[in-house]
Design an enzyme around this catalytic site. Structure first.
Site, PDB file in Angstrom:
ATOM      1  N   CYS A 282      -0.625   8.555   5.352  1.00  0.00           N
ATOM      2  CA  CYS A 282      -0.557   7.269   4.657  1.00  0.00           C
ATOM      3  C   CYS A 282       0.400   6.304   5.350  1.00  0.00           C
ATOM      4  O   CYS A 282       1.617   6.422   5.206  1.00  0.00           O
ATOM      5  CB  CYS A 282      -0.122   7.502   3.208  1.00  0.00           C
ATOM      6  SG  CYS A 282       0.055   5.977   2.279  1.00  0.00           S
TER       7      CYS A 282
ATOM      8  N   CYS B 157       2.583   4.157   3.152  1.00  0.00           N
ATOM      9  CA  CYS B 157       3.702   4.873   2.515  1.00  0.00           C
ATOM     10  C   CYS B 157       4.841   5.123   3.503  1.00  0.00           C
ATOM     11  O   CYS B 157       6.006   5.006   3.151  1.00  0.00           O
ATOM     12  CB  CYS B 157       3.264   6.246   2.009  1.00  0.00           C
ATOM     13  SG  CYS B 157       1.644   6.283   1.295  1.00  0.00           S
ATOM     14  N   ASP B 158       4.495   5.510   4.721  1.00  0.00           N
ATOM     15  CA  ASP B 158       5.504   6.070   5.616  1.00  0.00           C
ATOM     16  C   ASP B 158       5.817   5.237   6.853  1.00  0.00           C
ATOM     17  O   ASP B 158       6.725   5.587   7.614  1.00  0.00           O
ATOM     18  CB  ASP B 158       5.053   7.475   6.067  1.00  0.00           C
ATOM     19  CG  ASP B 158       4.914   8.420   4.872  1.00  0.00           C
ATOM     20  OD1 ASP B 158       5.688   8.257   3.913  1.00  0.00           O
ATOM     21  OD2 ASP B 158       4.035   9.295   4.901  1.00  0.00           O
TER      22      ASP B 158
END
Ligand code: NAP
Length: 318
Positions: free
Chosen positions: A139, A142-143
């Site tokens: 993701c 997200c990261d």
């Protein structure tokens, strides 16, 4: 209501507990349908694997994925939704009374809302799993933040890979897109956007044979499938973007899906979440390969709850 052998027949059972399932739980609970949510051992869905969520309306400063799901769950609980933190092991969805098993325990309901989500596909390498969350990610949104000024790679040649790679150039010093063949699967516009980005470099006809690093990712081992040449590429992050698999195995073909396994829902504007089985509704990523956002999943959870409610009105709620 109980049936002849004394098993309680509920109004609705919700299978899955991401944004879709929990929104369906909030709506059916507020509609006095006393939903039972079988949330799974890994409750909360994909947002449980994310960090900051900044695009969910209502949280102007962002919220951590797990905290957001905890809020959803608490809201459903407040209105009386009941939860079982185990996986559904078997279903029988035929007939007016649907049966759902959790190991040997049988539960029955007039409607079932399926919100089992989809899981990110992985390459299947041992070190990929070992270093998941330590440089390997599925993701980018997200990261990506963790890879400021670092070189990273994205694996895949579809729209997701293009989108993630383009997004990651905001942080990373360099983004390699590693794709197993020469032609991309991505749409022309997404591919062109990635190709025009000076921070992105394509490594085509190439597969990732291993993820390198002891504690954290230090690189990848690559193999050119045309020449057989093996090489190492130094990267700090590996984003795997090779598609998702909808979690529909449990239904064993009983619910109609498309060729990729995503549940097909109705085109009837007034019964949009209906599946091919009367009384069975689907919402969230298990029926959406395209948008896949927490907010769209939540919206479809609301739709499924309202559709189930209308079905119960017609078929007699408890
Ligand atoms: P996808 O279109 O199925 O593409 C998956 C990519 O991963 C393909 O290039 C595939 O290679 C590669 N791949 C699959 N298994 C692999 C393996 N084991 N090893 C190496 N490579 C592998 O999946 P997606 O990109 O996630 O897109 C899914 C859907 O969402 C699509 O309909 C897409 O258009 C849509 N989407 C749209 C947007 C947007 O419009 N903004 C953004 C993201 C996704 P091959 O090409 O060789 O099969």
């Amino acid at each position: 209501m109980s049936n002849t052998n004394g098993t309680e027949v509920r109004n609705t059972i919700i299978v899955g507990s991401g944004p879709a399932g929990l929104t369906a739980a909030i709506y059916t609970a507020r509609g006095n349908l006393d939903p039972l949510v079988i949330e799974g051992y890994q409750a909360g869905g994909q947002l449980m694997l994310t960090t900051e969520v900044e695009n969910f309306p209502g949280f102007k400063d962002g919220i951590m994925g797990p905290d957001l799901m905890q809020e959803f769950r608490a809201q459903a609980e407040r209105f009386g939704a009941e939860f079982i933190t185990k996986n559904v092991t078997k279903v029988d969805l035929d007939g007016d009374i649907k049966k759902v098993w959790v190991d040997d325990e049988e539960y029955q309901a007039k409607t079932v809302i399926v919100s089992t989500g989809a899981s990110a596909n992985l390459l299947g390498l041992e070190n990929e799993s070992r270093l998941m969350g330590r440089g390997v990610s599925t993701c980018a949104t997200c990261d990506g933040f963790f890879f400021r000024d670092k070189p990273i790679c994205v694996v895949g040649g579809g729209d997701s890979a293009m989108e993630e790679a383009t997004f990651l150039t905001r942080f990373a010093s360099k983004v390699y897109i590693i794709h197993r063949r020469q032609g991309l699967r991505a749409s022309k516009i997404m591919a062109e956007r990635a190709e025009a980005n000076p921070k992105i470099e394509f490594i085509l006809d190439t597969v990732v044979e291993d993820v390198l690093g002891e504690e954290i990712v230090e690189g990848v081992k690559l193999k050119n499938v045309q020449t057989g040449e093996v090489s190492e590429l130094k990267v700090d992050g590996v984003f795997v973007a090779i598609g998702h698999t909808p979690n529909t195995k449990l239904f064993n073909g009983s619910i109609e899906t498309d060729d990729s396994g995503y549940i097909l829902t109705s085109t009837d504007r007034n019964n949009r979440s209906a599946t091919n089985i009367p009384g069975v509704f689907a919402c969230g990523d298990v029926q959406d390969s395209h948008y896949r956002q927490a907010i769209t999943a939540a919206g479809s959870g609301c739709t499924a709850a309202l559709d189930a409610e209308h079905y119960l009105e017609e078929h007699g709620a408890n």
